[in-house]
Design an enzyme around this catalytic site. Structure first.
Site, PDB file in Angstrom:
ATOM      1  N   CYS A 115      28.348  86.647 -42.613  1.00  0.00           N
ATOM      2  CA  CYS A 115      29.161  87.456 -43.556  1.00  0.00           C
ATOM      3  C   CYS A 115      28.604  87.857 -44.703  1.00  0.00           C
ATOM      4  O   CYS A 115      29.134  88.577 -45.529  1.00  0.00           O
ATOM      5  CB  CYS A 115      30.693  87.243 -43.377  1.00  0.00           C
ATOM      6  SG  CYS A 115      31.108  87.089 -41.496  1.00  0.00           S
ATOM      7  N   HIS A 256      34.476  90.817 -48.338  1.00  0.00           N
ATOM      8  CA  HIS A 256      34.353  90.604 -47.019  1.00  0.00           C
ATOM      9  C   HIS A 256      35.719  90.821 -46.231  1.00  0.00           C
ATOM     10  O   HIS A 256      36.551  89.984 -46.575  1.00  0.00           O
ATOM     11  CB  HIS A 256      33.477  89.465 -46.647  1.00  0.00           C
ATOM     12  CG  HIS A 256      33.224  89.176 -45.071  1.00  0.00           C
ATOM     13  ND1 HIS A 256      32.828  90.175 -44.353  1.00  0.00           N
ATOM     14  CD2 HIS A 256      33.720  88.126 -44.451  1.00  0.00           C
ATOM     15  CE1 HIS A 256      32.823  89.592 -43.175  1.00  0.00           C
ATOM     16  NE2 HIS A 256      33.317  88.551 -43.367  1.00  0.00           N
ATOM     17  N   ASN A 286      36.360  92.416 -38.291  1.00  0.00           N
ATOM     18  CA  ASN A 286      35.306  91.871 -38.934  1.00  0.00           C
ATOM     19  C   ASN A 286      34.062  92.314 -38.452  1.00  0.00           C
ATOM     20  O   ASN A 286      33.653  91.651 -37.313  1.00  0.00           O
ATOM     21  CB  ASN A 286      35.308  90.350 -38.961  1.00  0.00           C
ATOM     22  CG  ASN A 286      34.224  89.680 -39.611  1.00  0.00           C
ATOM     23  OD1 ASN A 286      33.352  90.237 -40.093  1.00  0.00           O
ATOM     24  ND2 ASN A 286      34.278  88.216 -39.649  1.00  0.00           N
TER      25      ASN A 286
HETATM   26  N1  ACO Z   1      46.460  85.426 -29.586  1.00  0.00           N
HETATM   27  C1  ACO Z   1      47.252  84.701 -29.501  1.00  0.00           C
HETATM   28  N2  ACO Z   1      47.242  83.217 -29.943  1.00  0.00           N
HETATM   29  C2  ACO Z   1      46.398  82.824 -30.395  1.00  0.00           C
HETATM   30  C3  ACO Z   1      45.181  83.425 -30.448  1.00  0.00           C
HETATM   31  C4  ACO Z   1      45.203  84.731 -29.964  1.00  0.00           C
HETATM   32  N3  ACO Z   1      43.965  85.687 -30.180  1.00  0.00           N
HETATM   33  N4  ACO Z   1      44.054  82.965 -30.997  1.00  0.00           N
HETATM   34  C5  ACO Z   1      44.637  81.537 -31.225  1.00  0.00           C
HETATM   35  N5  ACO Z   1      45.877  81.524 -30.790  1.00  0.00           N
HETATM   36  C6  ACO Z   1      46.794  80.405 -30.721  1.00  0.00           C
HETATM   37  C7  ACO Z   1      46.166  79.127 -31.021  1.00  0.00           C
HETATM   38  O1  ACO Z   1      45.717  78.688 -29.732  1.00  0.00           O
HETATM   39  C8  ACO Z   1      47.195  78.220 -31.541  1.00  0.00           C
HETATM   40  O2  ACO Z   1      47.970  77.897 -30.452  1.00  0.00           O
HETATM   41  P1  ACO Z   1      48.680  76.458 -30.539  1.00  0.00           P
HETATM   42  O3  ACO Z   1      49.579  76.341 -31.708  1.00  0.00           O
HETATM   43  O4  ACO Z   1      49.676  76.430 -29.312  1.00  0.00           O
HETATM   44  O5  ACO Z   1      47.660  75.611 -30.372  1.00  0.00           O
HETATM   45  C9  ACO Z   1      47.913  79.067 -32.448  1.00  0.00           C
HETATM   46  O6  ACO Z   1      47.489  80.418 -32.187  1.00  0.00           O
HETATM   47  C10 ACO Z   1      47.598  79.174 -33.874  1.00  0.00           C
HETATM   48  O7  ACO Z   1      46.123  78.832 -33.913  1.00  0.00           O
HETATM   49  P2  ACO Z   1      45.162  78.841 -35.357  1.00  0.00           P
HETATM   50  O8  ACO Z   1      43.822  78.827 -35.153  1.00  0.00           O
HETATM   51  O9  ACO Z   1      45.826  77.610 -35.983  1.00  0.00           O
HETATM   52  O10 ACO Z   1      45.598  80.040 -36.091  1.00  0.00           O
HETATM   53  P3  ACO Z   1      45.114  80.417 -37.306  1.00  0.00           P
HETATM   54  O11 ACO Z   1      46.535  80.770 -38.085  1.00  0.00           O
HETATM   55  O12 ACO Z   1      44.292  79.689 -38.216  1.00  0.00           O
HETATM   56  O13 ACO Z   1      44.302  81.959 -37.196  1.00  0.00           O
HETATM   57  C11 ACO Z   1      42.268  82.658 -37.374  1.00  0.00           C
HETATM   58  C12 ACO Z   1      43.141  81.908 -36.404  1.00  0.00           C
HETATM   59  C13 ACO Z   1      42.713  84.065 -37.332  1.00  0.00           C
HETATM   60  C14 ACO Z   1      40.935  82.522 -36.628  1.00  0.00           C
HETATM   61  C15 ACO Z   1      41.904  82.013 -38.695  1.00  0.00           C
HETATM   62  O14 ACO Z   1      41.800  80.792 -38.702  1.00  0.00           O
HETATM   63  C16 ACO Z   1      40.841  82.645 -39.524  1.00  0.00           C
HETATM   64  O15 ACO Z   1      40.970  83.790 -39.595  1.00  0.00           O
HETATM   65  N6  ACO Z   1      40.057  82.000 -39.788  1.00  0.00           N
HETATM   66  C17 ACO Z   1      38.721  82.395 -40.429  1.00  0.00           C
HETATM   67  C18 ACO Z   1      37.805  83.311 -39.806  1.00  0.00           C
HETATM   68  C19 ACO Z   1      36.661  83.977 -40.698  1.00  0.00           C
HETATM   69  O16 ACO Z   1      36.783  83.804 -41.792  1.00  0.00           O
HETATM   70  N7  ACO Z   1      35.474  83.795 -40.135  1.00  0.00           N
HETATM   71  C20 ACO Z   1      34.348  84.164 -41.063  1.00  0.00           C
HETATM   72  C21 ACO Z   1      33.500  84.654 -40.987  1.00  0.00           C
HETATM   73  S1  ACO Z   1      32.756  85.200 -39.610  1.00  0.00           S
HETATM   74  C22 ACO Z   1      30.909  85.186 -39.746  1.00  0.00           C
HETATM   75  O17 ACO Z   1      30.510  84.737 -40.859  1.00  0.00           O
HETATM   76  C23 ACO Z   1      29.859  85.492 -38.453  1.00  0.00           C
END
Ligand code: ACO
Length: 331
Positions: A115, A256, A286
């Site tokens: 990214c 980003h 993204n």
């Molecule tokens: N729909 C519904 N529920 C979901 C989904 C979904 N799509 N995905 C995860 N959940 C659930 C999980 O299973 C979890 O359930 P549980 O509490 O029963 O275990 C709950 O939602 C919370 O999951 P978290 O992973 O804690 O959610 P979070 O608030 O952290 O959001 C996310 C997840 C959106 C992926 C976030 O962590 C994020 O954006 N991280 C950074 C991603 C990023 O910046 N990537 C960067 C670059 S990409 C590159 O370089 C190629």
């Protein structure tokens, strides 16, 4: 060696027409429009049709950017393609784009920084032009993330989209305008938090790697989230301080687009009010290397970004890779 100020001479983007909405994803995995919107800010993404590759999107954006700069493909002497989804491991996507657009006088290469590929490629391209090593560099950020996303994994499949953006760099005609400064870091200790495990030299493709779905993006979302918020704030802070600036001096914060919550908390850390932050993740998701040119393009089209504005570009990506570029906008 004389070093000259380098500016962005033109900007263009391309996204495939097909949309993948949150409602579509609700039918594919156990998720909801509400969860995706609240946790990420995404409503829809553009996705390629089968057979369309990164070089196809990149070439469309490149042709438009070259025309908008008032140039022809033969005027381009350097092509850098930032991507994590090259058409194939080799030849490079830069070679494929060069051939597709007819940039007969160019050399070039791919740049792998996930990214952060666009901020890194912008820095590399502008440094080469600044040193006189090229006159007109074509810098492209392009990814077909749908080719490496597991559409049975709800934790990653809701996040990504496909797209491309290109800029042409050249020597500044107005010395006040252009790329002012940059700051980049890598931190390989975070490598396991976001990667595609198979398909490289460590784990070449086998029936077993395919059966285990190891040719897809694997992510520890929370680890990436925490790193991104902290590092974006820190790197932008360092760059601003070095230039005797604060967030208040900036006209626009162009991050980003990985998660709206990451962008807004990083902006807050450097003192940028919400109205000076570009958000378009809702429409594109993204798109990895393409998010920053797509955001710049939207900001120009909406009138949020104007000639003379002082803007800060920033990115965090797999690796980890971190980047920040300070620009006086000239278009
Ligand atoms: N729909 C519904 N529920 C979901 C989904 C979904 N799509 N995905 C995860 N959940 C659930 C999980 O299973 C979890 O359930 P549980 O509490 O029963 O275990 C709950 O939602 C919370 O999951 P978290 O992973 O804690 O959610 P979070 O608030 O952290 O959001 C996310 C997840 C959106 C992926 C976030 O962590 C994020 O954006 N991280 C950074 C991603 C990023 O910046 N990537 C960067 C670059 S990409 C590159 O370089 C190629």
């Amino acid at each position: 060696m004389n070093v000259r100020r380098v500016e962005i001479k033109s900007l263009a983007t391309f996204v495939p027409p097909r949309l993948l909405t949150n409602a579509d994803l609700e039918k594919m995995v156990d998720t909801s429009d509400e969860w995706i919107l609240q946790r990420t800010g995404i409503r829809q993404r553009h996705i390629v049709d089968p057979g369309v590759a990164t070089s196809d999107l990149a070439a469309e954006a490149a042709k438009k950017a070259i025309a908008r700069a008032g140039l022809t493909p033969a005027d381009i002497d350097l092509i850098i393609v930032g991507t994590v989804t090259p058409d194939m491991l080799f030849p490079s996507t830069a070679c494929l784009v060069q051939h597709k657009i007819g940039a007969t006088a160019a050399w070039g290469f791919d740049l792998s920084a996930a990214c952060s590929a666009f901020t890194y490629a912008l820095t590399v391209g502008s440094q080469i032009v600044a040193a006189g090593g090229a006159q007109h560099a074509l810098v492209i950020g392009a990814d077909v993330m749908s080719s490496i996303i597991d559409y049975t994994d709800r934790a990653t499949c809701v996040l990504f989209g496909d797209g491309a953006g290109a800029v042409v760099l050249g020597a500044s005609t107005d010395p006040a305008v252009g790329i002012i400064d940059f700051e980049h870091r890598i931190d390989g200790s975070g490598g396991a938090s976001l990667c595609m495990p198979a398909g490289g030299s460590k784990m070449p493709a086998t029936h077993a790697t395919v059966d285990q779905r190891l040719h897809f993006v694997k992510q520890d979302g929370q680890a990436v989230f925490k790193f991104a918020v902290r590092q974006t704030g820190e790197i932008c802070g360092r760059l601003l301080k070095r230039n005797n600036l604060t967030g208040e001096d900036l006209d626009l914060f162009v991050s980003h687009q990985a998660n709206k919550r990451i962008i807004m908390s990083a902006a807050e850390r450097i003192g940028m009010p919400p109205e000076k932050v570009v958000i378009n993740i809702d429409r594109f998701g993204n798109t990895t290397a393409a998010t920053i040119p797509l955001a710049l393009n939207d900001a120009v089209e909406s009138g949020q970004l104007k000639k003379g504005h002082l803007i800060l570009l920033t990115s965090v990506g797999a690796g980890f890779t971190v980047g920040s570029v300070l620009v006086r906008w000239g278009l």
